[in-house]
Design a protein around this motif. Structure first.
Motif, PDB file in Angstrom:
ATOM      1  N   THR A  32       2.746 -10.957  -4.675  1.00  8.92           N
ATOM      2  CA  THR A  32       1.409 -11.550  -4.634  1.00  8.92           C
ATOM      3  C   THR A  32       0.886 -11.611  -3.207  1.00  8.92           C
ATOM      4  O   THR A  32      -0.263 -11.244  -2.922  1.00  8.92           O
ATOM      5  CB  THR A  32       1.433 -12.954  -5.245  1.00  8.92           C
ATOM      6  OG1 THR A  32       1.839 -12.860  -6.612  1.00  8.92           O
ATOM      7  CG2 THR A  32       0.058 -13.614  -5.181  1.00  8.92           C
ATOM      8  N   VAL A  33       1.718 -12.076  -2.291  1.00 11.57           N
ATOM      9  CA  VAL A  33       1.286 -12.189  -0.890  1.00 11.57           C
ATOM     10  C   VAL A  33       1.031 -10.802  -0.301  1.00 11.57           C
ATOM     11  O   VAL A  33       0.143 -10.630   0.535  1.00 11.57           O
ATOM     12  CB  VAL A  33       2.309 -12.980  -0.066  1.00 11.57           C
ATOM     13  CG1 VAL A  33       1.846 -13.114   1.384  1.00 11.57           C
ATOM     14  CG2 VAL A  33       2.528 -14.368  -0.667  1.00 11.57           C
ATOM     15  N   ALA A  34       1.775  -9.802  -0.758  1.00  8.80           N
ATOM     16  CA  ALA A  34       1.543  -8.442  -0.262  1.00  8.80           C
ATOM     17  C   ALA A  34       0.143  -7.951  -0.609  1.00  8.80           C
ATOM     18  O   ALA A  34      -0.446  -7.160   0.135  1.00  8.80           O
ATOM     19  CB  ALA A  34       2.600  -7.492  -0.822  1.00  8.80           C
ATOM     20  N   ILE A  35      -0.402  -8.406  -1.739  1.00  8.11           N
ATOM     21  CA  ILE A  35      -1.790  -8.052  -2.068  1.00  8.11           C
ATOM     22  C   ILE A  35      -2.727  -8.604  -0.997  1.00  8.11           C
ATOM     23  O   ILE A  35      -3.640  -7.914  -0.523  1.00  8.11           O
ATOM     24  CB  ILE A  35      -2.190  -8.599  -3.448  1.00  8.11           C
ATOM     25  CG1 ILE A  35      -1.317  -8.003  -4.550  1.00  8.11           C
ATOM     26  CG2 ILE A  35      -3.670  -8.290  -3.732  1.00  8.11           C
ATOM     27  CD1 ILE A  35      -1.579  -8.591  -5.935  1.00  8.11           C
ATOM     28  N   ALA A  36      -2.501  -9.859  -0.610  1.00 12.74           N
ATOM     29  CA  ALA A  36      -3.347 -10.478   0.411  1.00 12.74           C
ATOM     30  C   ALA A  36      -3.213  -9.754   1.743  1.00 12.74           C
ATOM     31  O   ALA A  36      -4.201  -9.586   2.477  1.00 12.74           O
ATOM     32  CB  ALA A  36      -2.999 -11.955   0.559  1.00 12.74           C
ATOM     33  N   LEU A  50      -6.459  -1.981  -5.736  1.00  7.29           N
ATOM     34  CA  LEU A  50      -5.719  -3.240  -5.850  1.00  7.29           C
ATOM     35  C   LEU A  50      -6.241  -4.303  -4.904  1.00  7.29           C
ATOM     36  O   LEU A  50      -6.320  -5.488  -5.254  1.00  7.29           O
ATOM     37  CB  LEU A  50      -4.230  -2.993  -5.578  1.00  7.29           C
ATOM     38  CG  LEU A  50      -3.329  -4.231  -5.578  1.00  7.29           C
ATOM     39  CD1 LEU A  50      -3.311  -4.903  -6.952  1.00  7.29           C
ATOM     40  CD2 LEU A  50      -1.912  -3.857  -5.158  1.00  7.29           C
ATOM     41  N   TYR A  51      -6.650  -3.900  -3.696  1.00  8.68           N
ATOM     42  CA  TYR A  51      -6.998  -4.868  -2.658  1.00  8.68           C
ATOM     43  C   TYR A  51      -8.469  -5.284  -2.701  1.00  8.68           C
ATOM     44  O   TYR A  51      -8.962  -5.901  -1.756  1.00  8.68           O
ATOM     45  CB  TYR A  51      -6.590  -4.302  -1.290  1.00  8.68           C
ATOM     46  CG  TYR A  51      -5.178  -3.778  -1.341  1.00  8.68           C
ATOM     47  CD1 TYR A  51      -4.112  -4.645  -1.549  1.00  8.68           C
ATOM     48  CD2 TYR A  51      -4.931  -2.410  -1.283  1.00  8.68           C
ATOM     49  CE1 TYR A  51      -2.821  -4.162  -1.666  1.00  8.68           C
ATOM     50  CE2 TYR A  51      -3.635  -1.925  -1.391  1.00  8.68           C
ATOM     51  CZ  TYR A  51      -2.589  -2.798  -1.589  1.00  8.68           C
ATOM     52  OH  TYR A  51      -1.293  -2.326  -1.723  1.00  8.68           O
ATOM     53  N   VAL A  64       2.846  -5.470   9.989  1.00  9.76           N
ATOM     54  CA  VAL A  64       3.814  -5.891   8.963  1.00  9.76           C
ATOM     55  C   VAL A  64       4.504  -4.675   8.369  1.00  9.76           C
ATOM     56  O   VAL A  64       5.682  -4.423   8.616  1.00  9.76           O
ATOM     57  CB  VAL A  64       3.118  -6.714   7.858  1.00  9.76           C
ATOM     58  CG1 VAL A  64       4.135  -7.137   6.792  1.00  9.76           C
ATOM     59  CG2 VAL A  64       2.456  -7.943   8.456  1.00  9.76           C
ATOM     60  N   PHE A  65       3.779  -3.894   7.573  1.00  9.14           N
ATOM     61  CA  PHE A  65       4.390  -2.792   6.838  1.00  9.14           C
ATOM     62  C   PHE A  65       4.520  -1.519   7.665  1.00  9.14           C
ATOM     63  O   PHE A  65       5.381  -0.677   7.369  1.00  9.14           O
ATOM     64  CB  PHE A  65       3.572  -2.504   5.575  1.00  9.14           C
ATOM     65  CG  PHE A  65       3.506  -3.668   4.626  1.00  9.14           C
ATOM     66  CD1 PHE A  65       4.666  -4.302   4.200  1.00  9.14           C
ATOM     67  CD2 PHE A  65       2.289  -4.142   4.168  1.00  9.14           C
ATOM     68  CE1 PHE A  65       4.613  -5.383   3.324  1.00  9.14           C
ATOM     69  CE2 PHE A  65       2.216  -5.209   3.286  1.00  9.14           C
ATOM     70  CZ  PHE A  65       3.384  -5.840   2.868  1.00  9.14           C
ATOM     71  N   PRO A  84       0.818  -1.222   0.000  1.00  8.70           N
ATOM     72  CA  PRO A  84       0.000   0.000   0.000  1.00  8.70           C
ATOM     73  C   PRO A  84       0.846   1.264   0.000  1.00  8.70           C
ATOM     74  O   PRO A  84       1.904   1.331   0.636  1.00  8.70           O
ATOM     75  CB  PRO A  84      -0.808  -0.120   1.294  1.00  8.70           C
ATOM     76  CG  PRO A  84      -0.899  -1.597   1.549  1.00  8.70           C
ATOM     77  CD  PRO A  84       0.412  -2.151   1.081  1.00  8.70           C
ATOM     78  N   GLN A  85       0.369   2.262  -0.706  1.00 14.25           N
ATOM     79  CA  GLN A  85       1.061   3.548  -0.737  1.00 14.25           C
ATOM     80  C   GLN A  85       1.168   4.156   0.646  1.00 14.25           C
ATOM     81  O   GLN A  85       2.098   4.925   0.928  1.00 14.25           O
ATOM     82  CB  GLN A  85       0.338   4.503  -1.690  1.00 14.25           C
ATOM     83  CG  GLN A  85       0.452   4.108  -3.148  1.00 14.25           C
ATOM     84  CD  GLN A  85      -0.339   5.024  -4.071  1.00 14.25           C
ATOM     85  OE1 GLN A  85      -1.152   5.836  -3.614  1.00 14.25           O
ATOM     86  NE2 GLN A  85      -0.111   4.895  -5.373  1.00 14.25           N
ATOM     87  N   ARG A  86       0.233   3.790   1.512  1.00  7.84           N
ATOM     88  CA  ARG A  86       0.274   4.315   2.884  1.00  7.84           C
ATOM     89  C   ARG A  86       1.574   3.953   3.602  1.00  7.84           C
ATOM     90  O   ARG A  86       1.973   4.612   4.559  1.00  7.84           O
ATOM     91  CB  ARG A  86      -0.901   3.753   3.700  1.00  7.84           C
ATOM     92  CG  ARG A  86      -2.255   4.246   3.253  1.00  7.84           C
ATOM     93  CD  ARG A  86      -3.397   3.562   3.972  1.00  7.84           C
ATOM     94  NE  ARG A  86      -3.680   2.237   3.450  1.00  7.84           N
ATOM     95  CZ  ARG A  86      -3.447   1.101   4.096  1.00  7.84           C
ATOM     96  NH1 ARG A  86      -2.896   1.133   5.297  1.00  7.84           N
ATOM     97  NH2 ARG A  86      -3.750  -0.069   3.548  1.00  7.84           N
TER      98      ARG A  86
END
Length: 432
Positions: free
Chosen positions: A126-130, A263-264, A142-143, A90-92
């Motif tokens: 791919t996992v980052a999308i989830a 995206l999400y 996480v981020f 995410p851009q956030r």
């Protein structure tokens, strides 16, 4: 002067007329012209150019990745510094929050030099999308705690679990954890149960690196550098906030509070299947270029031809291989446009469309595999020399095609049933 093969594919865009993704008519054929195909194009071009700048580095390290069964750390560090593990963050949190088409094009560009590296970058993104589909609190863990964090994962439901206060206790082993050697977290599939231990679907749960072990189990003939080892956990607690219920996700229901982040809200299984084709596209392009570039220097044994390029038979093989690679791109780009446009509009794709996208992905991967078979035969026995990059592409492509979500007979049956009017509940999978 000839046109560079890579430029042909990188400039490919969808065109023609089509219906909105959520109103897909399975008997109307063509490549749709959706707004999402144009949105984010500047960002996509920039990220693809960044990926292209690593061609030489990846090519120099591809053999080592294959030999040591992992992408060398200097390569991982360079890609991370360039932000290529943050394409879908995410851009956030300082990520690019790009679309599915961008993930595919970046992977294809990387795979022109090293399929395994492209696979690792793809799976982590791919996992980052989830992760972006989870509640904000889990994303922050996480981020928010580390904007550079990388998450690997295995989405197939394995292991066992039991309900605990505020979450689940989970144990098991998950094969095959691509990118797990370079991850700070993993996201794994496990059965959800109620308080009585009865099945209640399955979920994807986030586990920090302190709570799992990566076991050295990846001894294979292709995609060796992906380091797709087993992930093992023993009685690990996963709080509810770090769990994505797959039943809801398949129907477009995501826990994230940021409903405007396009995206999400991408179609869950179609998106996570289609991105696997990116590496295939790049390997197909690279193999075609390799064979064409050497066609003026290689002979055809036991014939009058001192140059392969002068043989009509060879010319036909090149044309057939190129057509297969073209076909793969057209299938993938159409499907990516469907996914990205539906997400942009906030409309979940219909069941027949989801089935077709899964079929598109398998068809594209099969076309590349078939093209590589043609190219490696046309190039000659020297293709199988350990020093030849084309034999590694051939091995990598064949392994990638066997990923569980791409199995061609199953995807064809799923799509055929959808075309014949079978309902989701009557199909052979609920993962659509």
């Amino acid at each position: 002067m000839g046109v560079a093969i890579s430029d042909v594919y990188q400039s490919m865009t969808v065109g023609g007329n089509g219906q909105p993704a959520a109103e897909f008519d399975p008997f109307t054929f063509g490549v749709p012209a959706y707004a999402a195909a144009r949105e984010g194009e500047e960002q996509r071009n920039r990220l693809v150019a960044t990926a292209a700048s690593f061609r030489e580095l990846l090519a120099q390290n591809a053999a080592e990745a294959d030999r040591t069964r992992r992408v060398p750390e200097p390569v991982i560090d360079a890609l991370a510094a360039a932000g290529l593990f943050k394409i879908t963050v995410p851009q956030r949190y300082g990520g690019h929050q790009a679309d599915v088409r961008t993930v595919i094009d970046v992977a294809a560009t990387l795979a022109e030099s090293c399929g395994s590296t492209a696979w690792v970058v793809t799976l982590i993104n791919t996992v980052a999308i989830a992760v972006g589909m989870l509640p904000e609190q889990a994303q922050d863990e996480v981020f928010g705690a580390d904007p550079e964090a990388r998450v690997a994962g295995v989405f197939a439901p394995r292991g066992e679990s039991r309900r605990a206060d505020g979450g689940f206790r989970v144990s098991g082993q998950w094969f095959y954890g691509s990118g797990s050697l370079h991850a700070d977290w993993v996201m794994v599939g496990f059965p959800l149960v109620d308080d009585n231990g009865d099945p209640a679907g399955f979920g994807l749960g986030l586990i920090p690196h302190t709570d799992y072990e990566v076991k050295d189990t990846w001894f294979v003939t292709g995609m060796r550098g992906s380091g797709s080892n087993a992930i093992a956990a023993d009685d690990v607690f996963i709080p509810d906030r770090r769990i994505l219920p797959v039943g809801g996700a398949i129907n477009g229901q995501f826990p994230t509070e940021f409903k405007d982040e396009t995206l999400y809200r991408s179609a869950f299984h179609p998106a996570f299947t289609l991105v696997l084709t990116g590496a295939q596209l790049g390997m197909g392009r690279a193999a075609l270029k390799h064979v064409v570039d050497l066609a003026g220097k290689r002979t055809i044994a036991n014939t009058i031809y001192t140059r392969q390029r002068d043989s009509v038979g060879f010319q036909l093989q090149i044309a057939d291989a190129a057509a297969l690679i073209d076909t793969a791109h057209l299938h993938v780009y159409r499907a990516a446009a469907d996914i990205d446009e539906a997400a942009r509009l906030g409309k979940y794709p219909s069941y027949p469309l989801r089935a077709r996208i899964r079929s598109d992905a398998a068809r594209a991967a099969t076309c590349v595999k078939d093209a590589l078979d043609l190219l490696i035969t046309a190039h000659g026995a020297g293709s199988f020399a350990e020093s030849s990059p084309i034999q590694r592409m051939w091995r990598d492509s064949n392994i990638a095609l066997r990923h569980g979500t791409l199995v061609p007979p199953a995807t064809r049956e799923i799509y055929g049933k959808a075309l014949l009017g079978f309902s989701v509940d009557e199909n052979i999978t609920k993962l659509l």
